[in-house]
Design a protein around this motif. Structure first.
Motif, PDB file in Angstrom:
ATOM      1  N   SER A 185      48.340  17.722 -47.670  1.00  0.00           N
ATOM      2  CA  SER A 185      46.988  17.766 -48.233  1.00  0.00           C
ATOM      3  C   SER A 185      46.601  19.202 -48.567  1.00  0.00           C
ATOM      4  O   SER A 185      46.005  19.479 -49.619  1.00  0.00           O
ATOM      5  CB  SER A 185      45.980  17.165 -47.246  1.00  0.00           C
ATOM      6  OG  SER A 185      46.258  15.810 -46.999  1.00  0.00           O
ATOM      7  N   PHE A 186      46.936  20.121 -47.667  1.00  0.00           N
ATOM      8  CA  PHE A 186      46.653  21.544 -47.895  1.00  0.00           C
ATOM      9  C   PHE A 186      47.380  22.045 -49.140  1.00  0.00           C
ATOM     10  O   PHE A 186      46.810  22.734 -49.989  1.00  0.00           O
ATOM     11  CB  PHE A 186      47.080  22.323 -46.651  1.00  0.00           C
ATOM     12  CG  PHE A 186      46.711  23.789 -46.670  1.00  0.00           C
ATOM     13  CD1 PHE A 186      45.594  24.246 -47.332  1.00  0.00           C
ATOM     14  CD2 PHE A 186      47.500  24.711 -46.000  1.00  0.00           C
ATOM     15  CE1 PHE A 186      45.246  25.592 -47.339  1.00  0.00           C
ATOM     16  CE2 PHE A 186      47.174  26.060 -45.995  1.00  0.00           C
ATOM     17  CZ  PHE A 186      46.041  26.501 -46.674  1.00  0.00           C
ATOM     18  N   ALA A 187      48.653  21.668 -49.264  1.00  0.00           N
ATOM     19  CA  ALA A 187      49.465  22.133 -50.385  1.00  0.00           C
ATOM     20  C   ALA A 187      48.990  21.562 -51.717  1.00  0.00           C
ATOM     21  O   ALA A 187      49.034  22.254 -52.745  1.00  0.00           O
ATOM     22  CB  ALA A 187      50.926  21.753 -50.146  1.00  0.00           C
ATOM     23  N   ILE A 188      48.524  20.335 -51.728  1.00  0.00           N
ATOM     24  CA  ILE A 188      48.222  19.655 -52.988  1.00  0.00           C
ATOM     25  C   ILE A 188      46.735  19.664 -53.331  1.00  0.00           C
ATOM     26  O   ILE A 188      46.352  19.858 -54.486  1.00  0.00           O
ATOM     27  CB  ILE A 188      48.755  18.211 -52.937  1.00  0.00           C
ATOM     28  CG1 ILE A 188      50.280  18.244 -52.902  1.00  0.00           C
ATOM     29  CG2 ILE A 188      48.264  17.383 -54.122  1.00  0.00           C
ATOM     30  CD1 ILE A 188      50.932  16.951 -52.540  1.00  0.00           C
ATOM     31  N   LEU A 189      45.885  19.492 -52.335  1.00  0.00           N
ATOM     32  CA  LEU A 189      44.442  19.430 -52.600  1.00  0.00           C
ATOM     33  C   LEU A 189      43.768  20.787 -52.512  1.00  0.00           C
ATOM     34  O   LEU A 189      42.655  20.973 -53.004  1.00  0.00           O
ATOM     35  CB  LEU A 189      43.768  18.468 -51.615  1.00  0.00           C
ATOM     36  CG  LEU A 189      44.309  17.042 -51.566  1.00  0.00           C
ATOM     37  CD1 LEU A 189      43.547  16.221 -50.534  1.00  0.00           C
ATOM     38  CD2 LEU A 189      44.237  16.381 -52.935  1.00  0.00           C
ATOM     39  N   GLY A 190      44.419  21.746 -51.842  1.00  0.00           N
ATOM     40  CA  GLY A 190      43.796  23.041 -51.621  1.00  0.00           C
ATOM     41  C   GLY A 190      43.017  23.057 -50.319  1.00  0.00           C
ATOM     42  O   GLY A 190      43.004  22.076 -49.577  1.00  0.00           O
ATOM     43  N   ASN A 191      42.329  24.148 -50.056  1.00  0.00           N
ATOM     44  CA  ASN A 191      41.663  24.336 -48.762  1.00  0.00           C
ATOM     45  C   ASN A 191      40.237  23.792 -48.778  1.00  0.00           C
ATOM     46  O   ASN A 191      39.262  24.536 -48.716  1.00  0.00           O
ATOM     47  CB  ASN A 191      41.667  25.818 -48.387  1.00  0.00           C
ATOM     48  CG  ASN A 191      41.417  26.019 -46.909  1.00  0.00           C
ATOM     49  OD1 ASN A 191      41.642  25.110 -46.106  1.00  0.00           O
ATOM     50  ND2 ASN A 191      40.945  27.194 -46.543  1.00  0.00           N
ATOM     51  N   ARG A 192      40.111  22.488 -48.840  1.00  0.00           N
ATOM     52  CA  ARG A 192      38.805  21.824 -48.910  1.00  0.00           C
ATOM     53  C   ARG A 192      38.210  21.615 -47.516  1.00  0.00           C
ATOM     54  O   ARG A 192      38.878  21.762 -46.503  1.00  0.00           O
ATOM     55  CB  ARG A 192      38.951  20.465 -49.587  1.00  0.00           C
ATOM     56  CG  ARG A 192      39.570  20.520 -50.966  1.00  0.00           C
ATOM     57  CD  ARG A 192      39.571  19.140 -51.598  1.00  0.00           C
ATOM     58  NE  ARG A 192      40.314  19.123 -52.842  1.00  0.00           N
ATOM     59  CZ  ARG A 192      40.443  18.047 -53.615  1.00  0.00           C
ATOM     60  NH1 ARG A 192      39.853  16.908 -53.258  1.00  0.00           N
ATOM     61  NH2 ARG A 192      41.149  18.099 -54.738  1.00  0.00           N
ATOM     62  N   GLN A 193      36.951  21.201 -47.502  1.00  0.00           N
ATOM     63  CA  GLN A 193      36.313  20.793 -46.259  1.00  0.00           C
ATOM     64  C   GLN A 193      36.904  19.457 -45.807  1.00  0.00           C
ATOM     65  O   GLN A 193      37.200  18.584 -46.627  1.00  0.00           O
ATOM     66  CB  GLN A 193      34.805  20.656 -46.433  1.00  0.00           C
ATOM     67  CG  GLN A 193      34.089  21.987 -46.628  1.00  0.00           C
ATOM     68  CD  GLN A 193      34.197  22.886 -45.404  1.00  0.00           C
ATOM     69  OE1 GLN A 193      33.934  22.440 -44.282  1.00  0.00           O
ATOM     70  NE2 GLN A 193      34.597  24.125 -45.614  1.00  0.00           N
ATOM     71  N   ILE A 194      37.054  19.310 -44.500  1.00  0.00           N
ATOM     72  CA  ILE A 194      37.686  18.111 -43.955  1.00  0.00           C
ATOM     73  C   ILE A 194      37.060  17.775 -42.608  1.00  0.00           C
ATOM     74  O   ILE A 194      36.552  18.656 -41.904  1.00  0.00           O
ATOM     75  CB  ILE A 194      39.215  18.337 -43.796  1.00  0.00           C
ATOM     76  CG1 ILE A 194      39.930  17.048 -43.374  1.00  0.00           C
ATOM     77  CG2 ILE A 194      39.504  19.450 -42.798  1.00  0.00           C
ATOM     78  CD1 ILE A 194      41.454  17.185 -43.330  1.00  0.00           C
ATOM     79  N   ALA A 195      37.086  16.513 -42.256  1.00  0.00           N
ATOM     80  CA  ALA A 195      36.710  16.074 -40.907  1.00  0.00           C
ATOM     81  C   ALA A 195      37.739  15.040 -40.480  1.00  0.00           C
ATOM     82  O   ALA A 195      38.066  14.135 -41.253  1.00  0.00           O
ATOM     83  CB  ALA A 195      35.313  15.462 -40.893  1.00  0.00           C
ATOM     84  N   ILE A 196      38.295  15.204 -39.287  1.00  0.00           N
ATOM     85  CA  ILE A 196      39.188  14.175 -38.777  1.00  0.00           C
ATOM     86  C   ILE A 196      38.644  13.689 -37.436  1.00  0.00           C
ATOM     87  O   ILE A 196      38.122  14.470 -36.643  1.00  0.00           O
ATOM     88  CB  ILE A 196      40.653  14.645 -38.659  1.00  0.00           C
ATOM     89  CG1 ILE A 196      40.835  15.704 -37.577  1.00  0.00           C
ATOM     90  CG2 ILE A 196      41.163  15.162 -39.990  1.00  0.00           C
ATOM     91  CD1 ILE A 196      42.299  16.050 -37.333  1.00  0.00           C
ATOM     92  N   ALA A 197      38.739  12.390 -37.234  1.00  0.00           N
ATOM     93  CA  ALA A 197      38.227  11.770 -36.009  1.00  0.00           C
ATOM     94  C   ALA A 197      39.308  10.904 -35.393  1.00  0.00           C
ATOM     95  O   ALA A 197      40.064  10.242 -36.106  1.00  0.00           O
ATOM     96  CB  ALA A 197      36.998  10.922 -36.321  1.00  0.00           C
ATOM     97  N   ARG A 198      39.382  10.932 -34.074  1.00  0.00           N
ATOM     98  CA  ARG A 198      40.331  10.054 -33.385  1.00  0.00           C
ATOM     99  C   ARG A 198      39.608   9.340 -32.242  1.00  0.00           C
ATOM    100  O   ARG A 198      38.584   9.804 -31.745  1.00  0.00           O
ATOM    101  CB  ARG A 198      41.525  10.836 -32.847  1.00  0.00           C
ATOM    102  CG  ARG A 198      41.209  11.764 -31.689  1.00  0.00           C
ATOM    103  CD  ARG A 198      42.468  12.442 -31.147  1.00  0.00           C
ATOM    104  NE  ARG A 198      42.189  13.170 -29.910  1.00  0.00           N
ATOM    105  CZ  ARG A 198      42.278  12.630 -28.695  1.00  0.00           C
ATOM    106  NH1 ARG A 198      42.651  11.369 -28.556  1.00  0.00           N
ATOM    107  NH2 ARG A 198      41.994  13.341 -27.621  1.00  0.00           N
ATOM    108  N   GLU A 199      40.145   8.196 -31.859  1.00  0.00           N
ATOM    109  CA  GLU A 199      39.603   7.408 -30.749  1.00  0.00           C
ATOM    110  C   GLU A 199      38.118   7.092 -30.955  1.00  0.00           C
ATOM    111  O   GLU A 199      37.308   7.166 -30.023  1.00  0.00           O
ATOM    112  CB  GLU A 199      39.792   8.146 -29.418  1.00  0.00           C
ATOM    113  CG  GLU A 199      41.245   8.445 -29.087  1.00  0.00           C
ATOM    114  CD  GLU A 199      42.024   7.193 -28.745  1.00  0.00           C
ATOM    115  OE1 GLU A 199      41.994   6.746 -27.601  1.00  0.00           O
ATOM    116  OE2 GLU A 199      42.683   6.643 -29.673  1.00  0.00           O
TER     117      GLU A 199
END
Length: 291
Positions: A185-199
């Motif tokens: 994602s970093f390589a293709i989309l660039g350094n965008r804002q992101i949120a990841i959630a688990r559990e």
């Protein structure tokens, strides 16, 4: 055209198919309507009968179960449609969340509609929407993509397809692939804002919010546990005009050193640079070691 009056045809001889959302973690999210539906139907088609039996036991009832998962859904759908046509009502559930959202259910819905059977949704939790509304990233418009392909080449190709889309992107990812997914994602989309959630909704619910690079750096240094929802900012106007790679201004040596600084060993960094640039690993190795 198909016109359905969900609750006005109770006199008909065919049964109804209910698509029932179940908790993604916290059992208190099970709605009274979902409990009532699962109690009253003649049969529950479950992704994993062992998992669903525990859910039924928690609410103290025991509706008959049959398995319905990705490996048997083509054959099982005919059997279930026959029961619906015979007047039986059936509920379909997945292990967690809404069926047919990256889970079995879609082919059964299609088969039931083709047979003239009413299909009725029963609201329930959904991990993608939970992740979206608490991500801090624009909640609308959004595009739900689900799981990316397992193979790196196909995964990158799929990401490239969405790279210029201005809507917020939502993915699901397994713990053993989340690092590779974020790298691509970093390589293709660039350094965008992101949120990841688990559990999500569970005791160990955890969020990471920031840029893709910041989150990737953290994830590379920790053990990945639990299923992940990944929410990524959509393409900006500049991105839509011209999509560039974050590493375009770096030499191959600088590119390798970037990954090493992020915590990769030398061998993994060289492999990643070769993948990013789509050149032979041997070529990257030679340039880096000549330096």
């Amino acid at each position: 055209m198909n016109r359905q009056k969900s609750f006005a045809n109770d006199h008909l001889e065919t049964g109804k198919l209910y698509i029932v959302g179940t908790p993604i973690g916290n059992l208190n999210e099970m709605s009274p309507r979902a409990v009532q539906t699962l109690k009253e139907v003649d049969l529950i088609a479950a992704e994993d009968t062992r998992h669903t039996r525990k859910l039924l036991s928690y609410f103290n009832f025991s509706t008959p179960l049959t398995s319905f998962h990705e490996h048997n859904q083509e054959s099982k759908k005919r059997e279930i449609v026959e029961q619906l046509l015979a007047g039986k009502s059936v509920a379909v559930v997945s292990d967690a969340g809404m069926p047919a959202i990256s889970d079995p259910g879609e082919v059964l819905v299609d088969a039931a509609l083709q047979a003239g059977i009413s299909v009725i949704p029963v609201s329930g939790p959904n991990a993608a929407l939970n992740a979206l509304v608490a991500s801090g990233i624009a909640a609308q418009p959004f595009t739900f993509i689900g799981f990316l392909p397992r193979q790196k080449k196909e995964r990158k190709k799929e990401l490239e397809k969405w790279a210029k889309i201005p809507t917020t992107l939502i993915f699901y990812e397994a713990p053993h692939r989340v690092k590779q997914m974020l790298q691509d994602s970093f390589a293709i989309l660039g350094n965008r804002q992101i949120a990841i959630a688990r559990e999500l909704t569970k005791k160990h619910e955890e969020w990471l919010r920031g840029t893709i690079e910041e989150v990737l750096t953290y994830v590379q240094q920790t053990e990945a546990l639990g299923e992940y929802c990944v929410v990524i900012e959509g393409a900006s106007e500049d991105t839509k005009e011209e999509q560039t790679n974050w590493w375009d201004e770096l030499t191959i040596i600088q590119h390798v050193e970037h990954y090493i600084t992020d915590g990769m060993d030398k061998k993994a960094a060289i492999r990643q640079v070769a993948d990013d640039r789509e050149i032979p690993k041997r070529e990257v190795y030679q340039i880096y070691h000549e330096h």
